[in-house]
Design an enzyme around this catalytic site. Sequence first.
Site, short mmCIF file in Angstrom:
data_model
loop_
_atom_site.label_atom_id
_atom_site.label_comp_id
_atom_site.label_asym_id
_atom_site.label_seq_id
_atom_site.Cartn_x
_atom_site.Cartn_y
_atom_site.Cartn_z
N LYS A 23 0.83 -1.21 0.00
CA LYS A 23 0.00 0.00 0.00
C LYS A 23 0.87 1.26 0.00
O LYS A 23 0.51 2.27 -0.63
CB LYS A 23 -0.94 -0.03 1.20
CG LYS A 23 -2.00 -1.14 1.08
CD LYS A 23 -2.72 -1.41 2.38
CE LYS A 23 -3.78 -2.49 2.21
NZ LYS A 23 -4.32 -3.01 3.47
N GLY A 39 -13.13 -5.52 4.66
CA GLY A 39 -14.54 -5.92 4.78
C GLY A 39 -15.12 -6.10 3.39
O GLY A 39 -14.79 -5.39 2.46
N1 HSE Z 1 -5.76 -7.75 5.40
C1 HSE Z 1 -6.00 -6.38 5.09
C2 HSE Z 1 -6.21 -5.63 6.40
C3 HSE Z 1 -7.21 -6.28 4.20
O1 HSE Z 1 -6.26 -6.26 7.47
O2 HSE Z 1 -6.30 -4.42 6.39
C4 HSE Z 1 -7.22 -5.11 3.28
O3 HSE Z 1 -6.10 -4.98 2.48
#
Ligand code: HSE
Length: 351
Positions: free
Chosen positions: A226, A324
């Site tokens: 990210k 979600g």
């Molecule tokens: N596994 C990720 C989290 C989901 O816990 O934020 C979204 O990328």
Amino acid sequence: MTHHDLALIGFGGVNRALAEIIRDRGDDLAADLGFGLRVVAITDLRLGSLMQSDGIDLGAVLSMTGLDTFAGMPGGDAEPRNEYVIRHTTADVVVEATFTNPVDGEPAISHVRAALESGKSVTTTNKGPVALAGTALNRLAAENGVRFEYEGSVMSGTPVLRLAQQTLRGLRITRVQGILNGTSNFVLGQMESGRSLEDAVAEAQALGYAEADPTADIEGSDVQLKVVILANELLGADITTADVSRVGISGITATDVIAAAAAGEHWKLIGTVDRDEAGAVTASVQPLSLAADHPLAGISGATNAIAFTTDLLGAITMSGPGAGRLETAYALLSDIIAIDAHQASLAGALR
Ligand code: HSE
């Protein structure tokens, strides 16, 4: 009324949630948005492939049981022929929601490439293709006159990429700092209440926040992807995961967390991107103990948040869901709305 035809690649939680939204709110959405949505193809590892250019009955597909496949249905096949379906579907938008592969981004990168090459726009929530091949895929989209949209790759449906790209134009963003992983934030909060890291991870898995391999959440590689996306999209960088230093939360003990809380601080797994005056970008993922007055200190549970440091407005912070199924499906819907707006503006320019 115009409509968009969708091909859903991967029929797990997120694309199922999108299908539910269309089934349950399709008419309201059409009245609100000015266009309809129809699903004309679905592929899934377990169910196989289904192509029906007149529109698939979503109620029927959503009620299929664990033993069913698409074989025997008109346009159905027991095999998930992803690339064939992507290239031959009558859909104008391909919705890619297969699993994130953080190593080479496959098969999602090939799915996105096949869609763009065959003149279809793509929306994805999959971090792999965006972080590992975003520049090349954006170029391919432009060459083919279509869109590659990925709002849900960071903070699910919370519109952080579009917020920054569209409504913060004209500002210089010098730092982006965020809580970008719900699982690790949930786990750290649970540890403050005295639970073990292992118990809290198990609950995050049961709640559906965690990645298929929760190591990616705990050791920071989910945030690393990210951070690459944020750096390249919002700070004009061209970095890869190798450029982002990474430390996860597995070294943080219950004693650390409880001692920090007693001092009014909170441990958070923080992704940071900085751009200096000369334009050089540095990026990291690491646990930090934040003082109570830090804009990200009060973000609890699986909620995500992002703080932009800007020259004219100072700090701007946005919080919201980062995971979600419905929340992530909304990101897909918001991308389809953006694709529609782009197509409408092109059509307007040609008139
Ligand atoms: N596994 C990720 C989290 C989901 O816990 O934020 C979204 O990328």
